[in-house]
Scaffold this motif. Structure first.
Motif, PDB file in Angstrom:
ATOM      1  N   GLY A  15       0.793  -0.986   0.064  1.00 20.91           N
ATOM      2  CA  GLY A  15      -0.135  -0.106   0.041  1.00 20.91           C
ATOM      3  C   GLY A  15       0.879   1.219  -0.174  1.00 20.91           C
ATOM      4  N   GLY A  16       0.180   2.154  -0.252  1.00 14.30           N
ATOM      5  CA  GLY A  16       0.577   3.464  -0.190  1.00 14.30           C
ATOM      6  C   GLY A  16       1.631   3.917   1.027  1.00 14.30           C
ATOM      7  N   SER A  20       5.425   5.090   0.663  1.00 17.46           N
ATOM      8  CA  SER A  20       5.952   6.598   0.495  1.00 17.46           C
ATOM      9  C   SER A  20       7.219   6.598   1.274  1.00 17.46           C
ATOM     10  CB  SER A  20       4.755   7.381   1.372  1.00 17.46           C
ATOM     11  OG  SER A  20       3.931   6.660   2.285  1.00 17.46           O
ATOM     12  N   GLY A  21       6.679   5.739   2.179  1.00 14.05           N
ATOM     13  CA  GLY A  21       7.884   5.415   2.852  1.00 14.05           C
ATOM     14  C   GLY A  21       9.279   4.926   2.631  1.00 14.05           C
ATOM     15  N   ILE A  22       9.121   4.224   1.222  1.00 19.28           N
ATOM     16  CA  ILE A  22      10.327   3.786   0.483  1.00 19.28           C
ATOM     17  C   ILE A  22      10.588   5.432   0.113  1.00 19.28           C
ATOM     18  CG2 ILE A  22      11.390   2.551  -1.886  1.00 19.28           C
ATOM     19  CD1 ILE A  22       9.329   0.260  -0.972  1.00 19.28           C
ATOM     20  N   GLY A 256     -13.412   7.988   3.589  1.00 23.81           N
ATOM     21  CA  GLY A 256     -12.666   7.442   4.288  1.00 23.81           C
ATOM     22  C   GLY A 256     -10.882   8.031   4.247  1.00 23.81           C
ATOM     23  N   GLU A 257     -10.455   8.530   3.149  1.00 26.88           N
ATOM     24  CA  GLU A 257      -9.511   8.252   2.290  1.00 26.88           C
ATOM     25  C   GLU A 257      -8.686   9.503   3.119  1.00 26.88           C
ATOM     26  OE1 GLU A 257      -7.129   5.789   0.049  1.00 26.88           O
ATOM     27  OE2 GLU A 257      -9.544   5.605   0.171  1.00 26.88           O
ATOM     28  N   GLY A 258      -7.168   9.198   3.247  1.00 25.62           N
ATOM     29  CA  GLY A 258      -6.357   9.689   4.191  1.00 25.62           C
ATOM     30  C   GLY A 258      -5.763  11.196   3.114  1.00 25.62           C
ATOM     31  N   PHE A 259      -5.635  10.011   1.453  1.00 23.25           N
ATOM     32  CA  PHE A 259      -4.880  10.819   0.628  1.00 23.25           C
ATOM     33  C   PHE A 259      -4.663  10.112  -0.635  1.00 23.25           C
ATOM     34  CE2 PHE A 259      -0.946  12.077  -2.186  1.00 23.25           C
ATOM     35  CZ  PHE A 259      -1.140  13.059  -2.136  1.00 23.25           C
ATOM     36  N   GLY A 260      -4.605   9.366  -1.033  1.00 28.19           N
ATOM     37  CA  GLY A 260      -5.005   7.946  -2.379  1.00 28.19           C
ATOM     38  C   GLY A 260      -3.832   8.512  -3.056  1.00 28.19           C
ATOM     39  N   ILE A 261      -2.368   7.449  -3.189  1.00 31.68           N
ATOM     40  CA  ILE A 261      -1.880   7.941  -3.941  1.00 31.68           C
ATOM     41  C   ILE A 261      -2.039   8.033  -5.163  1.00 31.68           C
ATOM     42  CG2 ILE A 261       0.824   6.710  -4.781  1.00 31.68           C
ATOM     43  CD1 ILE A 261       1.833   6.780  -1.862  1.00 31.68           C
ATOM     44  N   VAL A 262      -2.616   7.045  -5.144  1.00 30.66           N
ATOM     45  CA  VAL A 262      -3.623   5.840  -7.265  1.00 30.66           C
ATOM     46  C   VAL A 262      -4.195   7.318  -7.964  1.00 30.66           C
ATOM     47  CG1 VAL A 262      -5.898   5.594  -6.056  1.00 30.66           C
ATOM     48  CG2 VAL A 262      -4.696   4.288  -7.759  1.00 30.66           C
ATOM     49  N   TYR A 263      -4.613   8.355  -7.203  1.00 31.94           N
ATOM     50  CA  TYR A 263      -4.906   9.657  -7.515  1.00 31.94           C
ATOM     51  C   TYR A 263      -3.631  10.114  -8.705  1.00 31.94           C
ATOM     52  CZ  TYR A 263      -8.960   9.336  -4.909  1.00 31.94           C
ATOM     53  OH  TYR A 263     -10.315   8.754  -3.760  1.00 31.94           O
ATOM     54  N   GLU A 328       1.875  16.910 -12.530  1.00 31.00           N
ATOM     55  CA  GLU A 328       3.329  18.111 -12.496  1.00 31.00           C
ATOM     56  C   GLU A 328       3.586  19.587 -11.437  1.00 31.00           C
ATOM     57  OE1 GLU A 328       3.882  18.501 -16.653  1.00 31.00           O
ATOM     58  OE2 GLU A 328       3.661  16.401 -16.826  1.00 31.00           O
ATOM     59  N   ALA A 329       2.887  20.027 -10.809  1.00 32.71           N
ATOM     60  CA  ALA A 329       2.422  21.222 -10.571  1.00 32.71           C
ATOM     61  C   ALA A 329       3.129  20.863  -8.938  1.00 32.71           C
ATOM     62  CB  ALA A 329       2.346  21.894 -10.668  1.00 32.71           C
ATOM     63  N   ASN A 330       2.611  19.753  -8.613  1.00 37.06           N
ATOM     64  CA  ASN A 330       2.521  19.132  -7.196  1.00 37.06           C
ATOM     65  C   ASN A 330       3.268  17.957  -6.631  1.00 37.06           C
ATOM     66  OD1 ASN A 330       0.552  22.210  -6.062  1.00 37.06           O
ATOM     67  ND2 ASN A 330      -0.345  21.167  -7.921  1.00 37.06           N
ATOM     68  N   TYR A 331       2.722  17.090  -7.315  1.00 33.13           N
ATOM     69  CA  TYR A 331       3.030  15.572  -6.743  1.00 33.13           C
ATOM     70  C   TYR A 331       3.944  14.679  -7.201  1.00 33.13           C
ATOM     71  CZ  TYR A 331      -1.750  17.134  -4.836  1.00 33.13           C
ATOM     72  OH  TYR A 331      -2.602  17.711  -3.841  1.00 33.13           O
ATOM     73  N   THR A 332       4.841  15.204  -7.382  1.00 36.27           N
ATOM     74  CA  THR A 332       6.154  13.857  -7.752  1.00 36.27           C
ATOM     75  C   THR A 332       6.954  14.048  -6.802  1.00 36.27           C
ATOM     76  OG1 THR A 332       7.936  15.871  -8.192  1.00 36.27           O
ATOM     77  CG2 THR A 332       6.133  15.546 -10.199  1.00 36.27           C
TER      78      THR A 332
END
Length: 347
Positions: A15-16, A20-22, A256-263, A328-332
């Motif tokens: 999971g995410g 994100s930890g890696i 109840g998504e805290g973030f959602g890397i899949v987005y 590209e402006a925020n989430y790389t």
């Protein structure tokens, strides 16, 4: 700056939080990092760390932690449940930073967790939503130092976004777990007959597996959706990327998504997203910029949202371009690491 990082597993297949930890490890000077992992590190993320303790047994992990003296200026706790290891870090006198990722932040906390939360010097959260949900569970933390650190994924796509397949399809990616029966699978299946009425041939591609799968498959059968809803189970990264590239949108109206890397994965390749109007998906996608937000309990709203995102035309092309630009402006990954390093420096 020397740092100790406490992880609840580093297997990206889980999971995410693990992914994100890696990513976080890649942004640190590993010669100054000591890592503790309750689980595994199959990618060898901590292979070059100054020190690492990795074990799948709680008892063995604690025993091995107690065998060391821990010297560092900061301990970064990558999952709230790992706070319980703080008392075992013999010799540590630095500052404590806790990263909050989602549901674990607003679940009821036991007395030990409540006590340890009061020892945290800086809270990081992947979204404002996650932080606010924590405060509903732990109002005594209101006013404590906090920074929102949106996650990141990969780097910008080279070239143009892939063209979707001729057959209109939408993808949802996530564990099919009864404990996570809030991601919108059930509501999407309920809405899909009307989606097909509006978009003939529309297909829902469901990626993921778990103990909820058989129940969801039964729902699809009862709605006679065998040709329009496909359960792929757990798939490899190449298959997932192929399905996402062939789709017109990602649909995950979670409650109840805290973030959602899949987005982020979807937006990176120019795929707009369907999110709910009640969790962190709104922060990530920022409807109507990069997709549509709906009341997931309103099946008519869910239906219309999906139909809009599956419809070919200028609106879809605008959403596709905006989704990629927002990513590209925020989430790389580079954006994420810069935000994280800046926040840790504050600590």
């Amino acid at each position: 700056m020397s740092i100790i990082v406490l992880f609840s597993d580093l297997d990206p297949r889980k999971g995410g939080v693990q992914v994100s930890g890696i990513d976080a490890i890649s942004g640190f000077d590993l010669e100054a990092v000591s890592g503790v992992v309750y689980g595994s590190d199959p990618m060898g993320a901590l292979k070059k760390a100054a020190a690492s303790v990795i074990d799948t047994s709680k008892a063995q992990l604690v025993r091995r932690i107690l065998q060391r003296r821990w010297r560092a200026s900061v301990v970064l706790v990558w999952h709230l449940h790992m706070l319980k290891l703080l008392p075992f870090l013999r010799g540590f006198r630095g500052r404590t930073v806790l990263f909050l990722h989602g549901i674990e932040a607003w679940e009821p906390h036991g007395w030990l967790t409540r006590r340890l939360l009061r020892r945290v010097d800086l809270f990081l959260s992947n979204s404002d939503y996650t932080w606010q949900r924590l405060l509903t569970t732990a109002p005594y933390l209101r006013g404590r130092p906090h920074v929102t650190i949106p996650l990141g994924f990969g780097k910008p796509l080279e070239g143009s976004s892939p063209a979707p397949d001729a057959r209109p399809s939408a993808v949802i990616v996530g564990r099919l777990a009864k404990s996570e029966d809030y991601k919108g699978h059930r509501e999407l299946i309920a809405a899909w007959p009307k989606v097909v009425s509006g978009i003939p041939g529309a297909k829902l591609e469901i990626i993921g597996d778990g103990d909820l799968r058989s129940e969801l498959e039964a729902l699809a059968r009862r709605a006679q959706l065998e040709g329009n809803v496909q359960f792929h189970g757990r798939v490899g990264e190449d298959v997932k990327q192929k399905l996402m590239a062939g789709s017109r949108c990602l649909v995950m109206p979670s409650r109840g998504e805290g973030f959602g890397i899949v987005y982020l994965e979807a937006m990176r390749i120019g795929r707009p997203c369907l999110v709910s109007d009640c969790d962190a998906g709104r922060e990530v996608v920022n409807p109507p910029e990069s997709g549509v937000a709906v009341n997931v309990q309103d099946l008519e709203a869910v239906t219309m949202g999906v139909v809009r995102l599956l419809s070919d035309g200028q609106d879809w092309r605008n959403w596709s371009a905006a989704a990629r630009q927002r990513y590209e402006a925020n989430y790389t990954t580079a954006h994420f690491l810069e935000r994280l390093r800046n926040a840790i420096t504050i600590a």
